[in-house]
Motif scaffolding. Sequence first.
Motif, PDB file in Angstrom:
ATOM      1  N   ARG A  58     -24.921  40.164  25.759  1.00 22.17           N
ATOM      2  CA  ARG A  58     -25.084  40.167  27.210  1.00 22.17           C
ATOM      3  C   ARG A  58     -24.291  41.292  27.863  1.00 22.17           C
ATOM      4  NH1 ARG A  58     -25.382  33.989  29.389  1.00 22.17           N
ATOM      5  NH2 ARG A  58     -27.366  33.457  28.386  1.00 22.17           N
ATOM      6  N   GLY A  59     -23.875  42.254  27.056  1.00 24.24           N
ATOM      7  CA  GLY A  59     -23.111  43.358  27.604  1.00 24.24           C
ATOM      8  C   GLY A  59     -21.703  42.964  28.008  1.00 24.24           C
ATOM      9  N   ASN A  60     -21.188  41.882  27.444  1.00 18.00           N
ATOM     10  CA  ASN A  60     -19.800  41.477  27.654  1.00 18.00           C
ATOM     11  C   ASN A  60     -18.978  41.839  26.418  1.00 18.00           C
ATOM     12  OD1 ASN A  60     -20.321  40.284  30.222  1.00 18.00           O
ATOM     13  ND2 ASN A  60     -21.129  38.460  29.197  1.00 18.00           N
ATOM     14  N   VAL A  61     -17.696  41.476  26.422  1.00 18.33           N
ATOM     15  CA  VAL A  61     -16.853  41.731  25.258  1.00 18.33           C
ATOM     16  C   VAL A  61     -16.050  40.475  24.913  1.00 18.33           C
ATOM     17  CG1 VAL A  61     -16.664  44.223  25.638  1.00 18.33           C
ATOM     18  CG2 VAL A  61     -14.962  42.684  26.643  1.00 18.33           C
ATOM     19  N   GLN A  62     -15.657  40.385  23.658  1.00 13.10           N
ATOM     20  CA  GLN A  62     -14.834  39.281  23.167  1.00 13.10           C
ATOM     21  C   GLN A  62     -13.635  39.843  22.412  1.00 13.10           C
ATOM     22  OE1 GLN A  62     -18.252  35.887  22.388  1.00 13.10           O
ATOM     23  NE2 GLN A  62     -17.376  36.925  20.618  1.00 13.10           N
ATOM     24  N   ILE A  93     -24.111  39.282  34.303  1.00 12.29           N
ATOM     25  CA  ILE A  93     -25.125  40.128  34.929  1.00 12.29           C
ATOM     26  C   ILE A  93     -25.439  41.277  33.980  1.00 12.29           C
ATOM     27  CG2 ILE A  93     -25.726  41.556  36.909  1.00 12.29           C
ATOM     28  CD1 ILE A  93     -23.533  40.061  38.495  1.00 12.29           C
ATOM     29  N   VAL A  94     -26.695  41.345  33.549  1.00 13.16           N
ATOM     30  CA  VAL A  94     -27.148  42.442  32.699  1.00 13.16           C
ATOM     31  C   VAL A  94     -28.061  43.340  33.521  1.00 13.16           C
ATOM     32  CG1 VAL A  94     -28.513  43.060  30.676  1.00 13.16           C
ATOM     33  CG2 VAL A  94     -26.949  41.133  30.562  1.00 13.16           C
ATOM     34  N   ILE A 230     -33.091  50.980  21.491  1.00 11.91           N
ATOM     35  CA  ILE A 230     -31.693  51.087  21.905  1.00 11.91           C
ATOM     36  C   ILE A 230     -31.395  52.529  22.331  1.00 11.91           C
ATOM     37  CG2 ILE A 230     -29.308  50.747  21.156  1.00 11.91           C
ATOM     38  CD1 ILE A 230     -30.370  48.847  19.028  1.00 11.91           C
ATOM     39  N   PRO A 231     -30.740  52.732  23.476  1.00  9.80           N
ATOM     40  CA  PRO A 231     -30.394  54.102  23.881  1.00  9.80           C
ATOM     41  C   PRO A 231     -29.298  54.673  22.981  1.00  9.80           C
ATOM     42  CG  PRO A 231     -29.489  52.509  25.439  1.00  9.80           C
ATOM     43  CD  PRO A 231     -30.339  51.732  24.484  1.00  9.80           C
ATOM     44  N   PRO A 272     -26.626  45.401  26.146  1.00 13.06           N
ATOM     45  CA  PRO A 272     -26.912  44.120  25.493  1.00 13.06           C
ATOM     46  C   PRO A 272     -27.357  44.249  24.041  1.00 13.06           C
ATOM     47  CG  PRO A 272     -28.541  44.607  27.193  1.00 13.06           C
ATOM     48  CD  PRO A 272     -27.543  45.698  27.229  1.00 13.06           C
ATOM     49  N   TRP A 273     -27.369  45.466  23.509  1.00 15.89           N
ATOM     50  CA  TRP A 273     -27.684  45.679  22.095  1.00 15.89           C
ATOM     51  C   TRP A 273     -26.424  46.023  21.312  1.00 15.89           C
ATOM     52  CZ3 TRP A 273     -30.169  48.199  26.153  1.00 15.89           C
ATOM     53  CH2 TRP A 273     -31.341  47.553  26.585  1.00 15.89           C
ATOM     54  N   ARG A 274     -25.278  45.635  21.877  1.00 16.02           N
ATOM     55  CA  ARG A 274     -23.968  45.826  21.240  1.00 16.02           C
ATOM     56  C   ARG A 274     -23.714  47.298  20.921  1.00 16.02           C
ATOM     57  NH1 ARG A 274     -26.005  40.900  19.053  1.00 16.02           N
ATOM     58  NH2 ARG A 274     -24.632  39.131  19.470  1.00 16.02           N
ATOM     59  N   SER A 275     -24.029  48.126  21.890  1.00 16.04           N
ATOM     60  CA  SER A 275     -23.763  49.558  21.770  1.00 16.04           C
ATOM     61  C   SER A 275     -23.089  50.026  23.054  1.00 16.04           C
ATOM     62  CB  SER A 275     -25.062  50.331  21.525  1.00 16.04           C
ATOM     63  OG  SER A 275     -25.956  50.208  22.631  1.00 16.04           O
ATOM     64  N   LEU A 276     -22.732  51.310  23.095  1.00 12.44           N
ATOM     65  CA  LEU A 276     -22.069  51.900  24.250  1.00 12.44           C
ATOM     66  C   LEU A 276     -22.887  53.061  24.795  1.00 12.44           C
ATOM     67  CD1 LEU A 276     -18.413  52.202  22.854  1.00 12.44           C
ATOM     68  CD2 LEU A 276     -19.299  50.380  24.332  1.00 12.44           C
ATOM     69  N   VAL A 277     -22.761  53.303  26.085  1.00 10.54           N
ATOM     70  CA  VAL A 277     -23.254  54.537  26.701  1.00 10.54           C
ATOM     71  C   VAL A 277     -22.083  55.169  27.440  1.00 10.54           C
ATOM     72  CG1 VAL A 277     -24.782  55.559  28.418  1.00 10.54           C
ATOM     73  CG2 VAL A 277     -25.641  53.741  26.930  1.00 10.54           C
TER      74      VAL A 277
END
Length: 415
Positions: A58-62, A93-94, A230-231, A272-277
């Motif tokens: 969900r674009g969050n972090v743990q 919020i995504v 995925i970007p 939300p694909w567990r990547s970074l931009v």
Amino acid sequence: MTRSAPDSCPGVLRLHQAADGPLTRIRLPGGALRPDQLRALAAAARELGNGDIELTSRGNVQLRQMHDADALAARLDAVGLLPSPTHERVRNIVASPLSGRVGGWTDVHALVPALDERLRSAPGLAELPGRVLFTLDDGRGDVSGLGGDIGVHAVGDDDYALVLGGRDTGIRLPGTEVLDVLIATAHAFQELRGDRWRLHEIEDGPARVAARLGLDAAAEPLEFGAVHDIPIGWLTQSDGRVALGAGVPLGSLPARTAEFVAAIEHPILVTPWRSLVVADLGESPAEQVVRVLAPMGLIFDAHSPWLLVTACAGKPGCAKSRTDVRADAAAAVGAGRVTTAGAPEPRSPDSEPPGSNNVDATGARTGLEAVDIEVAGRQHWSGCDRRCGRPRGALTDIVAEPDGYRVTPPHHEKP
């Protein structure tokens, strides 16, 4: 669907007691992170936890193995990552990660802080379940297919489809009404939900919410499917600058790598694909970023097999897991047993006769050792039948059982 237990979704102030220690989840509306916030997360992971930052779907972090919850909360509050002690778990919020920079009808990131503020300022919405998901799609269809509860999908420069329970309602909204309708929808869901955590769990939930809003469908509903483009890599922005999409193997970002990302001093988005931009770079700095971060394990190759593999927490993080699925998945990638070419087409469970070569009635191969698993295309490794963290859409399920892994080929799935 009824629930026998209250929502226990973790946050910053309510940690989850995982098998390997306390786990915290930090909400990042729209996936947005400032460099100083990422530095604070990296320091907390290194000094208070196990040294890694986990990216979520969900674009969050743990952060795992947190041994000082009070110190963690103080650190996050100091950099604006805990703006509300009452609403911190409901800020899911995504938004389309590239919105406003590459493609899309409009910049939905402009809606994120306003929606977040409206959520936090509504006392009654503090009791929303921590699993409720708001989606803001700029029309490209990347997040509307994630199965959110409440959202909008741009259909023009200033026109939006109202999305409830992951489906287009046919209701259309001008931009000026979007925030009011999203908040009213959240209130309506809260009034209807009883002990349900998600909108789709309520019988005729979307229709009942729309009726409470007094809104009628005015257009043929759009169809949304799971999107896995995925970007990744070099992404030229509309202003001529560069955004870099970086894959994170199994969504686990080492604190040291995070510190290097923060040192770029540019906007960061968790997808939300567990990547970074990393956005708004000049060409020369972007080239230098790739030269530094690629050897540290971040992925800038859109054809990397790492991008095909997801996994649940597995052992030792989850007591229900039968094995360390993340280690097994990583070993499969490292040994070349995850391939991008020749990915199997989705097929019916009866496409291969049961009883042959350890194939069961679902079309799955059973009793496999991890070293014997070789799969082409998208795949999710799970430590038990719950299949936590499984992405939406067709993929190969690799599930640990008492006598080995069960590998089930992709079946046709509804979007």
